[in-house]
Design a protein around this motif. Structure first.
Motif, PDB file in Angstrom:
ATOM      1  N   HIS A 183       0.848  -1.190   0.000  1.00  0.00           N
ATOM      2  CA  HIS A 183       0.000   0.000   0.000  1.00  0.00           C
ATOM      3  C   HIS A 183       0.878   1.232   0.000  1.00  0.00           C
ATOM      4  N   LEU A 184       0.354   2.305  -0.541  1.00  0.00           N
ATOM      5  CA  LEU A 184       1.122   3.530  -0.690  1.00  0.00           C
ATOM      6  C   LEU A 184       1.416   4.143   0.680  1.00  0.00           C
ATOM      7  N   SER A 185       2.659   4.586   0.861  1.00  0.00           N
ATOM      8  CA  SER A 185       3.039   5.231   2.120  1.00  0.00           C
ATOM      9  C   SER A 185       3.451   6.687   1.929  1.00  0.00           C
ATOM     10  N   GLY A 186       3.724   7.104   0.706  1.00  0.00           N
ATOM     11  CA  GLY A 186       4.107   8.487   0.459  1.00  0.00           C
ATOM     12  C   GLY A 186       4.295   8.744  -1.021  1.00  0.00           C
ATOM     13  N   ALA A 187       4.192  10.015  -1.432  1.00  0.00           N
ATOM     14  CA  ALA A 187       4.335  10.340  -2.846  1.00  0.00           C
ATOM     15  C   ALA A 187       4.643  11.819  -3.018  1.00  0.00           C
ATOM     16  N   GLU A 188       5.342  12.131  -4.109  1.00  0.00           N
ATOM     17  CA  GLU A 188       5.529  13.502  -4.570  1.00  0.00           C
ATOM     18  C   GLU A 188       4.954  13.576  -5.980  1.00  0.00           C
ATOM     19  N   LEU A 189       4.076  14.533  -6.210  1.00  0.00           N
ATOM     20  CA  LEU A 189       3.416  14.698  -7.497  1.00  0.00           C
ATOM     21  C   LEU A 189       3.807  16.044  -8.083  1.00  0.00           C
ATOM     22  N   LEU A 190       4.305  16.030  -9.331  1.00  0.00           N
ATOM     23  CA  LEU A 190       4.773  17.243  -9.983  1.00  0.00           C
ATOM     24  C   LEU A 190       3.719  17.727 -10.987  1.00  0.00           C
ATOM     25  N   PHE A 191       3.139  18.887 -10.696  1.00  0.00           N
ATOM     26  CA  PHE A 191       2.088  19.464 -11.531  1.00  0.00           C
ATOM     27  C   PHE A 191       2.651  20.633 -12.333  1.00  0.00           C
ATOM     28  N   PRO A 192       2.552  20.592 -13.658  1.00  0.00           N
ATOM     29  CA  PRO A 192       2.907  21.793 -14.421  1.00  0.00           C
ATOM     30  C   PRO A 192       2.042  22.981 -13.976  1.00  0.00           C
ATOM     31  N   GLN A 193       2.613  24.154 -14.025  1.00  0.00           N
ATOM     32  CA  GLN A 193       1.943  25.356 -13.540  1.00  0.00           C
ATOM     33  C   GLN A 193       0.597  25.592 -14.223  1.00  0.00           C
ATOM     34  N   ASN A 194       0.468  25.112 -15.466  1.00  0.00           N
ATOM     35  CA  ASN A 194      -0.744  25.356 -16.240  1.00  0.00           C
ATOM     36  C   ASN A 194      -1.620  24.114 -16.407  1.00  0.00           C
ATOM     37  N   ARG A 195      -1.405  23.100 -15.569  1.00  0.00           N
ATOM     38  CA  ARG A 195      -2.150  21.849 -15.746  1.00  0.00           C
ATOM     39  C   ARG A 195      -2.793  21.390 -14.452  1.00  0.00           C
ATOM     40  N   GLN A 196      -3.831  20.523 -14.606  1.00  0.00           N
ATOM     41  CA  GLN A 196      -4.617  20.046 -13.473  1.00  0.00           C
ATOM     42  C   GLN A 196      -4.231  18.652 -12.997  1.00  0.00           C
ATOM     43  N   THR A 197      -3.382  17.959 -13.745  1.00  0.00           N
ATOM     44  CA  THR A 197      -2.937  16.625 -13.348  1.00  0.00           C
ATOM     45  C   THR A 197      -1.412  16.561 -13.434  1.00  0.00           C
ATOM     46  N   PRO A 198      -0.786  15.628 -12.718  1.00  0.00           N
ATOM     47  CA  PRO A 198       0.681  15.619 -12.645  1.00  0.00           C
ATOM     48  C   PRO A 198       1.340  15.109 -13.919  1.00  0.00           C
ATOM     49  N   ILE A 199       2.537  15.624 -14.161  1.00  0.00           N
ATOM     50  CA  ILE A 199       3.336  15.180 -15.302  1.00  0.00           C
ATOM     51  C   ILE A 199       4.427  14.208 -14.849  1.00  0.00           C
ATOM     52  N   ALA A 200       4.645  14.117 -13.544  1.00  0.00           N
ATOM     53  CA  ALA A 200       5.623  13.171 -12.983  1.00  0.00           C
ATOM     54  C   ALA A 200       5.218  12.840 -11.549  1.00  0.00           C
ATOM     55  N   SER A 214       9.393   1.154  -4.599  1.00  0.00           N
ATOM     56  CA  SER A 214       9.248   2.534  -5.056  1.00  0.00           C
ATOM     57  C   SER A 214       8.934   2.558  -6.544  1.00  0.00           C
ATOM     58  N   ALA A 215       8.393   3.690  -6.991  1.00  0.00           N
ATOM     59  CA  ALA A 215       8.067   3.864  -8.408  1.00  0.00           C
ATOM     60  C   ALA A 215       8.352   5.299  -8.813  1.00  0.00           C
ATOM     61  N   ALA A 216       8.895   5.468 -10.020  1.00  0.00           N
ATOM     62  CA  ALA A 216       9.141   6.789 -10.586  1.00  0.00           C
ATOM     63  C   ALA A 216       8.464   6.852 -11.944  1.00  0.00           C
ATOM     64  N   PHE A 217       7.513   7.784 -12.086  1.00  0.00           N
ATOM     65  CA  PHE A 217       6.796   7.988 -13.337  1.00  0.00           C
ATOM     66  C   PHE A 217       7.146   9.378 -13.879  1.00  0.00           C
ATOM     67  N   ASP A 218       7.327   9.472 -15.179  1.00  0.00           N
ATOM     68  CA  ASP A 218       7.617  10.783 -15.781  1.00  0.00           C
ATOM     69  C   ASP A 218       7.120  10.782 -17.220  1.00  0.00           C
ATOM     70  N   TRP A 219       6.433  11.864 -17.594  1.00  0.00           N
ATOM     71  CA  TRP A 219       5.880  11.993 -18.936  1.00  0.00           C
ATOM     72  C   TRP A 219       6.713  12.929 -19.805  1.00  0.00           C
ATOM     73  N   ARG A 220       7.904  13.286 -19.337  1.00  0.00           N
ATOM     74  CA  ARG A 220       8.729  14.246 -20.067  1.00  0.00           C
ATOM     75  C   ARG A 220       9.938  13.601 -20.721  1.00  0.00           C
ATOM     76  N   GLN A 221       9.986  12.281 -20.745  1.00  0.00           N
ATOM     77  CA  GLN A 221      11.165  11.581 -21.260  1.00  0.00           C
ATOM     78  C   GLN A 221      11.198  11.585 -22.782  1.00  0.00           C
ATOM     79  N   THR A 222      12.269  12.101 -23.341  1.00  0.00           N
ATOM     80  CA  THR A 222      12.467  12.035 -24.787  1.00  0.00           C
ATOM     81  C   THR A 222      13.506  10.966 -25.087  1.00  0.00           C
ATOM     82  N   GLY A 223      13.673  10.630 -26.360  1.00  0.00           N
ATOM     83  CA  GLY A 223      14.612   9.564 -26.712  1.00  0.00           C
ATOM     84  C   GLY A 223      14.051   8.219 -26.325  1.00  0.00           C
TER      85      GLY A 223
END
Length: 305
Positions: A183-200, A214-223
């Protein structure tokens, strides 16, 4: 058996249509969409019109974004149709529980699908981990939203899930391969200044045996895109890559067999309909809901497609 597709967007065209075409169980008999269609298949823009014209279609697969899905699903269950839900099965847990109760009362099959669980390496990974002492699990799910959701503004609107749209695929695998639930015990959510949902997002989980998860999600990965789950145990290490499609154990590649994620989902749906059963596992969505409840919000640079 005859089936209809509702929502003819990218995922329907890329995955659902070919899976149905190749299935020995299903015949695509109608579609419902404001814009899309499938050549040679009767197309409708209204769900009510399709239902009225095709009383012989007993099953419907919903490929809509999560926010409008509940209202379509409710109408379909009320019409006595078996129902297959694209992931996530709803915009909220309450919606999913309501649909499950409706389906049970109506006597129809309801299938909350998690396509990544059907990736070729997932079942053998689960089997190999069974009974082993797990010490560490590291999930890395990083991709380019511009590549996979080009111009799809809804993913950054409330209910669109943001980076959890792909991240929930990782969580569906995690909840499938671990014998002991976390079960989840903690999280950091990164919200773009102009968006309503997290990008990472960075997530931490509590494991009954004390393993570090642990898990790391990111929607900004290129390549190169990264969809990987690494598990360290007391008797070796396991690595799932390419979204669960490839598996290695102690550095040795395993060659799992499989016919593809969506063909397996449709085969499973056929089994459920014939058995008069349902499958509504909400564990991955619970983790996402917990992340929004527990997550510390951080504002990052604006994002635009």
């Amino acid at each position: 058996m005859k089936i209809a597709l509702v929502g003819i967007g990218k995922i329907a065209q890329d995955q659902h249509v070919p899976a149905i075409a190749a299935s020995p169980d299903w015949e695509l008999a109608a579609t419902v969409s404001r814009a899309g269609s499938v050549e040679g298949v009767p197309a409708y823009t209204s769900l009510a019109d399709m239902l009225a014209a095709h009383p012989d279609i007993g099953t419907v697969s919903l490929c809509l974004p999560p926010v409008p899905r509940f209202f379509y699903a409710r109408e379909l269950i009320a019409a006595g149709r078996h129902l297959m839900l694209e992931k996530p099965p709803g915009a909220t847990l309450s919606e999913c529980h309501a649909l499950e109760a409706m389906a049970a009362e109506a006597g129809v099959s309801l299938f909350a699908t998690w396509h990544s669980r059907e990736a070729a390496g997932v079942a053998p990974a689960r089997d190999w981990l069974s009974g082993r002492e797990i010490r560490r699990v590291t999930v890395t799910w990083k991709e380019d939203v511009r590549r996979w959701h080009p111009g799809q503004e809804w993913v950054f609107e409330p209910g669109g899930l943001g980076v959890f749209d792909p991240g929930i695929n990782a969580l569906s695998i995690l909840t499938e391969i671990l014998a002991q639930p976390v079960h989840l015990s903690g999280a950091e959510l990164l919200f773009p200044q102009n968006r309503q949902t997290p990008i990472a997002a960075d997530l931490r989980f509590a494991h009954p045996g004390g393993a570090e998860v642990s898990a790391a999600f990111d929607w900004r990965q290129t390549g190169p895109q990264t969809w990987e789950i690494a598990v360290e145990t007391a008797s070796g290490a396991l690595r799932l890559t390419e979204g669960g499609g490839k598996l290695s154990v102690n550095g040795e590649d395993i060659a799992p067999e499989g016919e593809g994620e969506y063909p397996r989902l449709y085969a499973r749906m056929a089994e459920l309909v014939r058995a008069g059963a349902s499958n509504v596992d909400l564990a991955p969505l619970r983790h996402v809901a917990d992340a929004f409840l527990l997550g510390r919000r951080e504002t990052v640079a604006p994002f635009d497609f």
